[in-house]
Scaffold this motif. Structure first.
Motif, PDB file in Angstrom:
ATOM      1  N   ALA A 114      38.428   7.913   4.873  1.00 32.10           N
ATOM      2  CA  ALA A 114      39.320   9.033   5.201  1.00 32.10           C
ATOM      3  C   ALA A 114      38.966   9.646   6.545  1.00 32.10           C
ATOM      4  O   ALA A 114      39.828  10.187   7.241  1.00 32.10           O
ATOM      5  N   LEU A 115      37.692   9.557   6.924  1.00 33.87           N
ATOM      6  CA  LEU A 115      37.233  10.141   8.185  1.00 33.87           C
ATOM      7  C   LEU A 115      37.358   9.195   9.375  1.00 33.87           C
ATOM      8  O   LEU A 115      37.123   9.600  10.508  1.00 33.87           O
ATOM      9  N   ASP A 116      37.709   7.947   9.103  1.00 35.87           N
ATOM     10  CA  ASP A 116      37.798   6.942  10.165  1.00 35.87           C
ATOM     11  C   ASP A 116      39.243   6.815  10.643  1.00 35.87           C
ATOM     12  O   ASP A 116      40.077   6.225   9.955  1.00 35.87           O
ATOM     13  N   PRO A 117      39.572   7.346  11.817  1.00 27.65           N
ATOM     14  CA  PRO A 117      40.954   7.279  12.296  1.00 27.65           C
ATOM     15  C   PRO A 117      41.406   5.861  12.629  1.00 27.65           C
ATOM     16  O   PRO A 117      42.603   5.599  12.749  1.00 27.65           O
ATOM     17  N   ASN A 118      40.443   4.946  12.743  1.00 21.60           N
ATOM     18  CA  ASN A 118      40.770   3.556  13.086  1.00 21.60           C
ATOM     19  C   ASN A 118      40.711   2.627  11.876  1.00 21.60           C
ATOM     20  O   ASN A 118      40.783   1.403  12.031  1.00 21.60           O
ATOM     21  N   ALA A 119      40.585   3.196  10.694  1.00 17.80           N
ATOM     22  CA  ALA A 119      40.489   2.372   9.485  1.00 17.80           C
ATOM     23  C   ALA A 119      41.773   1.574   9.274  1.00 17.80           C
ATOM     24  O   ALA A 119      42.871   2.122   9.336  1.00 17.80           O
ATOM     25  N   GLU A 120      41.607   0.295   9.021  1.00 16.59           N
ATOM     26  CA  GLU A 120      42.746  -0.580   8.788  1.00 16.59           C
ATOM     27  C   GLU A 120      42.970  -0.746   7.284  1.00 16.59           C
ATOM     28  O   GLU A 120      42.009  -0.793   6.510  1.00 16.59           O
ATOM     29  N   PRO A 121      44.227  -0.841   6.840  1.00 14.61           N
ATOM     30  CA  PRO A 121      44.500  -1.074   5.417  1.00 14.61           C
ATOM     31  C   PRO A 121      43.834  -2.355   4.928  1.00 14.61           C
ATOM     32  O   PRO A 121      43.773  -3.354   5.664  1.00 14.61           O
ATOM     33  N   LEU A 122      43.326  -2.346   3.717  1.00 16.91           N
ATOM     34  CA  LEU A 122      42.715  -3.539   3.148  1.00 16.91           C
ATOM     35  C   LEU A 122      43.754  -4.514   2.615  1.00 16.91           C
ATOM     36  O   LEU A 122      43.444  -5.687   2.376  1.00 16.91           O
ATOM     37  N   SER A 123      44.972  -4.042   2.417  1.00 16.38           N
ATOM     38  CA  SER A 123      46.062  -4.885   1.934  1.00 16.38           C
ATOM     39  C   SER A 123      47.376  -4.265   2.385  1.00 16.38           C
ATOM     40  O   SER A 123      47.410  -3.110   2.816  1.00 16.38           O
ATOM     41  N   PRO A 124      48.483  -5.021   2.295  1.00 14.25           N
ATOM     42  CA  PRO A 124      49.782  -4.449   2.686  1.00 14.25           C
ATOM     43  C   PRO A 124      50.144  -3.190   1.905  1.00 14.25           C
ATOM     44  O   PRO A 124      50.853  -2.318   2.416  1.00 14.25           O
ATOM     45  N   GLY A 125      49.648  -3.086   0.677  1.00 12.59           N
ATOM     46  CA  GLY A 125      49.954  -1.897  -0.128  1.00 12.59           C
ATOM     47  C   GLY A 125      49.227  -0.651   0.339  1.00 12.59           C
ATOM     48  O   GLY A 125      49.681   0.451   0.061  1.00 12.59           O
ATOM     49  N   GLN A 141      40.706  17.860  10.189  1.00 11.24           N
ATOM     50  CA  GLN A 141      40.014  19.024  10.735  1.00 11.24           C
ATOM     51  C   GLN A 141      38.544  18.706  11.018  1.00 11.24           C
ATOM     52  O   GLN A 141      37.988  19.124  12.034  1.00 11.24           O
ATOM     53  N   ILE A 142      37.916  17.944  10.119  1.00 10.32           N
ATOM     54  CA  ILE A 142      36.500  17.624  10.268  1.00 10.32           C
ATOM     55  C   ILE A 142      36.282  16.564  11.341  1.00 10.32           C
ATOM     56  O   ILE A 142      35.282  16.593  12.066  1.00 10.32           O
ATOM     57  N   GLN A 143      37.207  15.628  11.467  1.00  9.75           N
ATOM     58  CA  GLN A 143      37.076  14.558  12.462  1.00  9.75           C
ATOM     59  C   GLN A 143      36.861  15.112  13.866  1.00  9.75           C
ATOM     60  O   GLN A 143      36.115  14.546  14.662  1.00  9.75           O
ATOM     61  N   GLY A 144      37.503  16.198  14.163  1.00 13.65           N
ATOM     62  CA  GLY A 144      37.436  16.761  15.508  1.00 13.65           C
ATOM     63  C   GLY A 144      36.227  17.633  15.770  1.00 13.65           C
ATOM     64  O   GLY A 144      36.102  18.192  16.866  1.00 13.65           O
ATOM     65  N   ASN A 145      35.342  17.767  14.784  1.00 11.52           N
ATOM     66  CA  ASN A 145      34.166  18.619  14.952  1.00 11.52           C
ATOM     67  C   ASN A 145      33.035  17.813  15.589  1.00 11.52           C
ATOM     68  O   ASN A 145      32.290  17.107  14.914  1.00 11.52           O
ATOM     69  N   SER A 146      32.895  17.933  16.902  1.00 15.83           N
ATOM     70  CA  SER A 146      31.888  17.162  17.628  1.00 15.83           C
ATOM     71  C   SER A 146      30.490  17.750  17.498  1.00 15.83           C
ATOM     72  O   SER A 146      29.500  17.104  17.866  1.00 15.83           O
ATOM     73  N   VAL A 147      30.373  18.978  17.003  1.00 20.88           N
ATOM     74  CA  VAL A 147      29.067  19.601  16.829  1.00 20.88           C
ATOM     75  C   VAL A 147      28.302  18.948  15.676  1.00 20.88           C
ATOM     76  O   VAL A 147      27.076  18.838  15.696  1.00 20.88           O
ATOM     77  N   MET A 148      29.034  18.479  14.669  1.00 21.05           N
ATOM     78  CA  MET A 148      28.422  17.860  13.502  1.00 21.05           C
ATOM     79  C   MET A 148      28.162  16.385  13.748  1.00 21.05           C
ATOM     80  O   MET A 148      28.895  15.725  14.488  1.00 21.05           O
ATOM     81  N   THR A 149      27.127  15.853  13.116  1.00 17.07           N
ATOM     82  CA  THR A 149      26.880  14.420  13.163  1.00 17.07           C
ATOM     83  C   THR A 149      27.825  13.725  12.188  1.00 17.07           C
ATOM     84  O   THR A 149      28.461  14.369  11.347  1.00 17.07           O
TER      85      THR A 149
END
Length: 213
Positions: A114-125, A141-149
């Motif tokens: 969910a946090l990976d904006p580049n995650a590819e679907p594992l199947s067509p569904g 909202q959390i993805q854009g927080n560069s202060v956090m690791t």
């Protein structure tokens, strides 16, 4: 014919010669009288975070529903297929459980996706992608927080997701009514796979507090 997994066959034999022997009468009573679990646990499918193991529960004690990232969807009586909602309905309405625990865990693959904006679907569904849409707003909202690791962002969303599922639980009329009457309690918990720590959500502050061993 393909062979049944050997490790599981060996495990079953160990079960029959060990735990089943010790609890034979309990299993017979459960078979004759049916189950009466006191608690519903909504947990993740992850093989490393089994509620029965973590809580050292015996047969008949827990009613467990497991799905990717231990999420509860909102109440949607739309005629579609809702396995988690069906399990919730049965636990609350038929089994009359007294407690519901939403238990997340560290290093959750669903939350990581969910946090990976580049995650590819594992199947067509793209079933996982659609399912994780339940926490998409918080994830963005959390993805854009560069202060956090990256680890901090994942832990944060794992715990936010638990709170989100608890909020969704309360959209079910049967849950809301019973909780208001004091006949049902809802809890949040987070399990750290690496060191076995269990963190319990404070019902007032909603902070997670480590359970002392």
């Amino acid at each position: 014919m393909k062979r049944f997994p050997t490790s599981l066959l060996n495990g079953y034999r160990n079960f029959m010669s060990g735990r089943y022997v010790d609890e034979r009468e309990r299993y017979r009573v459960l078979a004759d009288q049916g189950q009466k679990p006191h608690t519903l646990v909504v947990a993740c499918c992850d093989s490393r975070a089994a509620p029965e193991t973590i809580f050292d529960a015996g047969p008949g004690e827990l009613f467990v529903v497991r799905n990717v990232a231990n999420m509860v969807p909102p109440y949607e009586p739309d005629g579609q297929y809702h396995s988690t909602s069906a399990a919730l309905e049965f636990a609350v309405q038929a089994l009359r459980v007294k407690d519901i625990i939403v238990m997340g865990h560290g290093r959750c693959g669903g939350i990581r996706a969910a946090l990976d904006p580049n995650a590819e679907p594992l199947s067509p569904g793209d079933f996982i992608g659609k399912w994780m849409g339940l926490v998409s707003t918080a994830a963005e909202q959390i993805q854009g927080n560069s202060v956090m690791t990256a680890t901090e962002r994942q832990t944060a969303l794992e715990r936010i997701s638990i709170r989100n599922s608890i909020a969704n639980l309360r959209t079910f009329p049967c849950v809301k009514i019973l909780e208001e009457r004091g006949k049902l309690q809802i809890h949040g918990a987070w399990f750290d796979i690496a060191n076995g720590e269990l963190w319990i959500m404070d019902p007032d502050s909603r902070d997670f507090v480590r359970l002392e061993g």
